[in-house]
Design a protein around this motif. Structure first.
Motif, short mmCIF file in Angstrom:
data_model
loop_
_atom_site.label_atom_id
_atom_site.label_comp_id
_atom_site.label_asym_id
_atom_site.label_seq_id
_atom_site.Cartn_x
_atom_site.Cartn_y
_atom_site.Cartn_z
N ALA A 356 -83.93 7.65 -19.70
CA ALA A 356 -82.86 8.54 -19.25
C ALA A 356 -81.77 7.75 -18.54
O ALA A 356 -80.57 8.00 -18.73
CB ALA A 356 -83.43 9.62 -18.33
N TYR A 357 -82.19 6.78 -17.74
CA TYR A 357 -81.21 5.95 -17.04
C TYR A 357 -80.39 5.13 -18.03
O TYR A 357 -79.17 4.99 -17.89
CB TYR A 357 -81.93 5.02 -16.06
N HIS A 358 -81.07 4.60 -19.06
CA HIS A 358 -80.36 3.80 -20.07
C HIS A 358 -79.33 4.65 -20.81
O HIS A 358 -78.20 4.20 -21.07
CB HIS A 358 -81.37 3.21 -21.06
N THR A 359 -79.72 5.89 -21.13
CA THR A 359 -78.79 6.80 -21.82
C THR A 359 -77.57 7.09 -20.95
O THR A 359 -76.43 7.05 -21.42
CB THR A 359 -79.50 8.11 -22.17
N SER A 361 -76.45 5.28 -18.49
CA SER A 361 -75.67 4.05 -18.33
C SER A 361 -74.79 3.78 -19.54
O SER A 361 -73.62 3.41 -19.41
CB SER A 361 -76.63 2.87 -18.09
N SER A 362 -75.33 3.99 -20.75
CA SER A 362 -74.56 3.77 -21.97
C SER A 362 -73.38 4.73 -22.07
O SER A 362 -72.26 4.34 -22.43
CB SER A 362 -75.46 3.93 -23.20
N ARG A 363 -73.62 5.99 -21.74
CA ARG A 363 -72.54 6.98 -21.78
C ARG A 363 -71.45 6.64 -20.77
O ARG A 363 -70.26 6.78 -21.05
CB ARG A 363 -73.10 8.37 -21.50
N LEU A 364 -71.86 6.18 -19.59
CA LEU A 364 -70.89 5.85 -18.57
C LEU A 364 -70.05 4.64 -18.99
O LEU A 364 -68.83 4.62 -18.79
CB LEU A 364 -71.60 5.57 -17.24
N LYS A 365 -70.69 3.65 -19.60
CA LYS A 365 -69.94 2.48 -20.07
C LYS A 365 -68.93 2.87 -21.14
O LYS A 365 -67.78 2.41 -21.14
CB LYS A 365 -70.91 1.42 -20.61
N ASP A 366 -69.34 3.74 -22.08
CA ASP A 366 -68.42 4.20 -23.12
C ASP A 366 -67.26 4.98 -22.52
O ASP A 366 -66.11 4.86 -22.98
CB ASP A 366 -69.17 5.08 -24.13
N GLN A 389 -69.12 16.50 -18.41
CA GLN A 389 -69.33 16.29 -19.85
C GLN A 389 -70.77 15.89 -20.14
O GLN A 389 -71.35 16.33 -21.15
CB GLN A 389 -68.36 15.22 -20.35
N ASN A 390 -71.35 15.08 -19.27
CA ASN A 390 -72.73 14.65 -19.48
C ASN A 390 -73.69 15.83 -19.39
O ASN A 390 -74.65 15.93 -20.16
CB ASN A 390 -73.09 13.60 -18.43
N ASP A 391 -73.43 16.75 -18.45
CA ASP A 391 -74.28 17.94 -18.33
C ASP A 391 -74.21 18.78 -19.60
O ASP A 391 -75.22 19.34 -20.05
CB ASP A 391 -73.84 18.77 -17.12
N LYS A 392 -73.01 18.91 -20.16
CA LYS A 392 -72.86 19.69 -21.39
C LYS A 392 -73.60 19.05 -22.55
O LYS A 392 -74.20 19.73 -23.39
CB LYS A 392 -71.37 19.84 -21.73
N ASN A 393 -73.58 17.71 -22.61
CA ASN A 393 -74.28 17.01 -23.69
C ASN A 393 -75.80 17.16 -23.58
O ASN A 393 -76.50 17.07 -24.60
CB ASN A 393 -73.92 15.51 -23.66
N ASN A 394 -76.28 17.40 -22.37
CA ASN A 394 -77.72 17.53 -22.17
C ASN A 394 -78.24 18.93 -22.45
O ASN A 394 -79.45 19.17 -22.45
CB ASN A 394 -78.10 17.14 -20.73
N LEU A 395 -77.31 19.90 -22.62
CA LEU A 395 -77.73 21.28 -22.89
C LEU A 395 -78.33 21.41 -24.29
O LEU A 395 -77.92 20.76 -25.21
CB LEU A 395 -76.52 22.22 -22.73
#
Length: 395
Positions: A356-359, A361-366, A389-395
């Protein structure tokens, strides 16, 4: 002078908006430290079941609606019609009324928490009355209970002193002094001349002195009388007491070898001032009491009847204040606590957390890559947008 480009933020405002990891952790630690100082006690238990006790109280101006003469501009509430005043314990002020306009009342005697009762049903986010307080969710019968022994004053609307003014800490000047008997607070300017702070321990207002004869007739050197003229104390005089050793329960004859009783006993003779008519003629006056003054309150039969009739037993008995249990200070920050928790996870949980942390981290870098390419400053709002946006992607 060349005008700045619309898309380029002002240099000063950009610098203020920059968020660094180090700065964020420092700010978080400061917030945790400030919260620990303000909310030093545990708030997981309501005092309702302890009955009528002496305790710190709070009032909520969001869940109650004062009458017109006590209403303040800028204080919003969701109650349509004027309601009765109400008070709550420390725990309920946090668990049930966070985000509301809270008035701190400090300690008051013989009071049972109103939260969840007929007087005070916490407001929901939609503005309607909730079912019960958060600490007594299953006690729905409280909706029909009214704490009839509680007493209320203008303090519960945020007003204090005989001048009946709303207390605003941001604009208040001078000092506020609490009456030992009625627990109201008074402006030093409204009192008038006040002895040095080191000269007395308790203040008793002229209203309480006038209301209770037992206070007017106290005969002790441990008090200072403040004569009131035109609504203000104009001069202060130390009392000159006349003691009759034979009627003083603390007196022990030289030939008496027994230890004096530690518990205050009822005296056989009245120790009120001799010239009661003279005392009454000097009214009104304030009293500034020194340490040990309660030892000189008369406890003869007649005076004790008056004390009990006026609910002034606290003059002759020790009273305990029900304070919230002190919370254990945190030895680590939330960040450190999270790292420690990660180490306690089993292998499968640790792998899931790492993934989950890696995911994230990758999204934040992008998300941040375009900022790096254009040299645009990352602001607080940009970070908030990313997590939304990250919360919406996790729905």
């Amino acid at each position: 002078m060349t005008a700045a480009h619309k898309n380029e933020p002002d240099a000063d405002s950009s610098a203020d908006a920059i968020v660094t990891a180090c700065g964020y952790l420092t700010a978080q630690a400061d917030l945790e430290r400030e919260a620990a100082e303000v909310l030093s006690g545990k708030f997981d238990e309501c005092t309702f079941d302890q009955g009528y006790v002496h305790q710190p109280l709070y009032a909520c101006l969001t869940c109650t609606r004062p009458p017109e003469n006590y209403r303040q501009d800028g204080i919003l509430n969701n109650v349509e019609r004027p309601s009765e005043p109400a008070g709550m314990c420390y725990s309920c002020s946090i668990e049930c009324h966070t985000g509301h306009h809270i008035v701190e009342l400090f300690t008051k005697r013989h009071f049972r928490c109103d939260c969840g009762t007929q007087r005070l049903l916490p407001q929901t986010s939609e503005g309607s009355n909730g079912q019960c307080c958060q600490l007594k969710k299953l006690r729905t019968e409280l909706r029909n209970i009214k704490n009839s022994d509680n007493t209320y004053s203008h303090n519960f609307w945020g007003f204090y002193c005989r001048c009946d003014k709303f207390y605003d800490a941001s604009t208040e000047s001078g000092e506020m002094i609490q009456c030992f008997v009625c627990n109201d607070w008074f402006h030093d300017a409204c009192i008038g001349k006040v002895p040095d702070e080191e000269s007395y321990s308790d203040y008793i207002c002229r209203e309480c002195v006038g209301k209770h004869a037992i206070l007017r007739y106290i005969n002790t050197n441990n008090m200072i009388c403040g004569t009131v003229v035109d609504g203000r104390v104009t001069h202060i005089v130390a009392n000159s007491a006349i003691h009759d050793a034979s009627t003083d329960p603390a007196h022990v004859d030289e030939g008496d070898t027994e230890e004096p009783a530690k518990k205050k006993t009822r005296s056989t003779g009245c120790r009120q001032r001799q010239d009661l008519d003279v005392v009454d003629a000097k009214q009104p006056f304030d009293l500034f009491m020194m340490d040990g003054w309660k030892e000189h309150v008369c406890t003869c039969i007649d005076c004790m009847r008056e004390i009990e009739r006026s609910s002034l037993e606290f003059l002759v008995k020790e009273e305990d204040v029900v304070e919230p249990e002190e919370d254990e200070p945190r030895s680590e920050s939330l960040y450190e606590s999270a790292l420690r928790q990660l180490q306690t996870m089993d292998h499968a949980q640790a792998v899931d957390a790492a993934a989950a942390y890696h995911t994230l981290s990758s999204r934040l870098k992008d998300y941040l890559r375009p900022f790096a390419a254009s040299g645009k400053v990352v602001t607080n709002q940009d970070i908030h947008t990313f997590f939304e946006q990250n919360d919406k992607n996790n729905l």
